[in-house]
Design a protein around this motif. Structure first.
Motif, PDB file in Angstrom:
ATOM      1  N   VAL A 170      -7.585 -10.573  13.395  1.00 46.42           N
ATOM      2  CA  VAL A 170      -6.993  -9.742  12.334  1.00 46.42           C
ATOM      3  C   VAL A 170      -6.781 -10.510  11.034  1.00 46.42           C
ATOM      4  O   VAL A 170      -6.441  -9.908  10.010  1.00 46.42           O
ATOM      5  CB  VAL A 170      -5.645  -9.157  12.808  1.00 46.42           C
ATOM      6  CG1 VAL A 170      -5.872  -8.171  13.954  1.00 46.42           C
ATOM      7  CG2 VAL A 170      -4.675 -10.251  13.241  1.00 46.42           C
ATOM      8  N   ALA A 171      -6.993 -11.833  11.065  1.00 46.26           N
ATOM      9  CA  ALA A 171      -6.880 -12.644   9.850  1.00 46.26           C
ATOM     10  C   ALA A 171      -8.286 -13.083   9.458  1.00 46.26           C
ATOM     11  O   ALA A 171      -8.924 -13.874  10.156  1.00 46.26           O
ATOM     12  CB  ALA A 171      -5.989 -13.858  10.101  1.00 46.26           C
TER      13      ALA A 171
ATOM     14  N   SER B 249     -10.617 -14.999   6.957  1.00 46.98           N
ATOM     15  CA  SER B 249     -10.516 -16.051   5.946  1.00 46.98           C
ATOM     16  C   SER B 249     -11.844 -16.273   5.236  1.00 46.98           C
ATOM     17  O   SER B 249     -12.916 -15.912   5.744  1.00 46.98           O
ATOM     18  CB  SER B 249     -10.056 -17.364   6.591  1.00 46.98           C
ATOM     19  OG  SER B 249     -10.982 -17.768   7.582  1.00 46.98           O
TER      20      SER B 249
ATOM     21  N   VAL C 271      -6.767 -16.201   3.183  1.00 49.64           N
ATOM     22  CA  VAL C 271      -6.718 -15.354   4.379  1.00 49.64           C
ATOM     23  C   VAL C 271      -6.333 -13.935   3.968  1.00 49.64           C
ATOM     24  O   VAL C 271      -5.369 -13.731   3.209  1.00 49.64           O
ATOM     25  CB  VAL C 271      -5.707 -15.908   5.400  1.00 49.64           C
ATOM     26  CG1 VAL C 271      -5.661 -14.999   6.631  1.00 49.64           C
ATOM     27  CG2 VAL C 271      -6.086 -17.327   5.808  1.00 49.64           C
ATOM     28  N   LEU C 272      -7.086 -12.958   4.474  1.00 43.10           N
ATOM     29  CA  LEU C 272      -6.818 -11.544   4.210  1.00 43.10           C
ATOM     30  C   LEU C 272      -6.452 -10.842   5.513  1.00 43.10           C
ATOM     31  O   LEU C 272      -7.029 -11.125   6.566  1.00 43.10           O
ATOM     32  CB  LEU C 272      -8.053 -10.871   3.587  1.00 43.10           C
ATOM     33  CG  LEU C 272      -8.586 -11.482   2.285  1.00 43.10           C
ATOM     34  CD1 LEU C 272      -9.849 -10.742   1.844  1.00 43.10           C
ATOM     35  CD2 LEU C 272      -7.538 -11.452   1.192  1.00 43.10           C
ATOM     36  N   ASP C 273      -5.496  -9.924   5.406  1.00 40.65           N
ATOM     37  CA  ASP C 273      -5.085  -9.138   6.570  1.00 40.65           C
ATOM     38  C   ASP C 273      -6.059  -7.976   6.782  1.00 40.65           C
ATOM     39  O   ASP C 273      -6.237  -7.146   5.883  1.00 40.65           O
ATOM     40  CB  ASP C 273      -3.661  -8.609   6.365  1.00 40.65           C
ATOM     41  CG  ASP C 273      -3.237  -7.659   7.461  1.00 40.65           C
ATOM     42  OD1 ASP C 273      -3.197  -8.071   8.632  1.00 40.65           O
ATOM     43  OD2 ASP C 273      -2.978  -6.475   7.154  1.00 40.65           O
TER      44      ASP C 273
ATOM     45  N   LYS D 111      -5.810  -4.669   4.237  1.00 33.72           N
ATOM     46  CA  LYS D 111      -6.866  -4.597   3.226  1.00 33.72           C
ATOM     47  C   LYS D 111      -7.825  -3.438   3.488  1.00 33.72           C
ATOM     48  O   LYS D 111      -8.306  -2.791   2.542  1.00 33.72           O
ATOM     49  CB  LYS D 111      -7.634  -5.919   3.172  1.00 33.72           C
ATOM     50  CG  LYS D 111      -6.843  -7.067   2.564  1.00 33.72           C
ATOM     51  CD  LYS D 111      -6.553  -6.801   1.093  1.00 33.72           C
ATOM     52  CE  LYS D 111      -5.862  -7.957   0.423  1.00 33.72           C
ATOM     53  NZ  LYS D 111      -5.573  -7.700  -1.018  1.00 33.72           N
TER      54      LYS D 111
END
Length: 230
Positions: free
Chosen positions: A96-97, A99, A114-116, A120
C-alpha cells in the motif's frame, strides 16, 4: 589388329571428351545463382550448409523482437512490460506504500518519496469523475503540466520531479507516476512505449497519448472500471 587399335583409340577419345564436357557444365559462377535467404538454396550442391547465410539468419532471428516478460522491477509491477498489479492484489499482499525516486529541481537533493495507494487512487478517480465532461479523450492541463510535490529538504513548492533521465523504459515506475499524477513528466516516446506494450493505439498528440496512459492504468488497477464517456 590395326582396326581394333583404331577403334580403341576412338573410344578413349570419346570418353575423354565426354568427361571434360561434364566438368565444364558443373562449373557455374556463384554470382549467377546467389543464395537466397529462407530457401533451400542455403544448402549447397555438395550437401554442406552455407555458413555465412545461416549465421546471418540467426542474427536476424535473435534481434526480431524483445520478450514481453521481464523480471518485475517493483513489488507492484508484474513480469509484463508496462503492466502493474491490480488494486485487489496489492491490498491482499499489503502493498500500500508506493515509492519512487525523485529529485528537487531547486536544491538538487535526490530521495525516495512514498505515496499512499488508497488515498492517491481515490483522489485521482475523483478528479477524473469531476473533469470527465471536459476531457474529450485528451489529458487536462493538470496532467500535461503536473503540479509537482513540495520538497522535504528545502521546502520549495512545485519542485520535486521524478527521476526519469537515464532510466530504461522497462524500469519506469508507472504506478508511482500515475498515483502522483506525474505521467506528464514522461516524454512522448516513453508514453508510446507504455501503450505499445499494453496493445493500445499510440499515435496522435501528446495530450491524447497521455490521456490513454491514465485510462489504461486505471483499468489495470481496477479491471471492471470503465473510462468516462465524453
Amino acid at each position: 589388329m590395326q582396326n581394333e587399335r583404331d577403334n580403341d583409340n576412338d573410344d578413349l577419345l570419346t570418353f575423354s571428351l565426354a568427361c571434360n564436357s561434364g566438368g565444364k557444365r558443373k562449373r557455374q559462377s556463384p554470382l549467377r545463382n546467389p543464395p537466397v535467404l529462407g530457401t533451400n538454396q542455403n544448402k549447397m550442391d555438395d550437401g554442406h550448409v552455407n555458413v555465412a547465410v545461416s549465421r546471418s539468419s540467426r542474427r536476424c532471428g535473435l534481434s526480431g523482437g524483445k520478450s514481453e516478460t521481464i523480471p518485475p522491477p517493483y513489488p507492484w509491477a508484474t513480469n509484463r512490460r508496462a503492466v502493474v498489479h491490480t488494486r485487489k492484489y496489492l491490498l491482499e499482499n499489503e502493498i500500500v506504500a508506493i515509492s519512487g525516486s525523485v529529485e528537487c529541481k531547486r536544491c538538487k537533493n535526490k530521495f525516495e518519496m512514498v505515496l499512499d495507494l488508497e488515498g492517491k487512487l481515490a483522489q485521482l478517480l475523483n478528479f477524473i469523475q469531476t473533469q470527465k465532461e471536459t476531457m474529450h479523450d485528451r489529458a487536462p492541463n493538470l496532467w500535461k503540466q503536473p503540479v509537482l510535490p513540495k520538497c522535504d529538504h528545502c521546502g520549495q513548492e512545485n519542485s520535486v520531479q521524478p527521476l526519469l533521465a537515464g532510466t530504461k523504459k522497462k524500469h519506469i515506475n508507472w504506478l508511482f507516476l500515475f498515483l502522483g499524477q506525474m505521467l506528464g513528466c514522461c516524454t512522448l516516446k516513453q508514453l508510446k512505449y507504455f501503450l505499445k506494450h499494453t496493445k493500445m493505439h499510440r499515435t496522435g498528440a501528446k495530450d491524447r497519448v497521455l490521456y490513454s496512459t491514465y485510462m489504461v492504468l486505471c483499468k489495470q488497477l481496477i479491471p471492471d472500471w470503465f473510462p468516462p464517456s465524453s
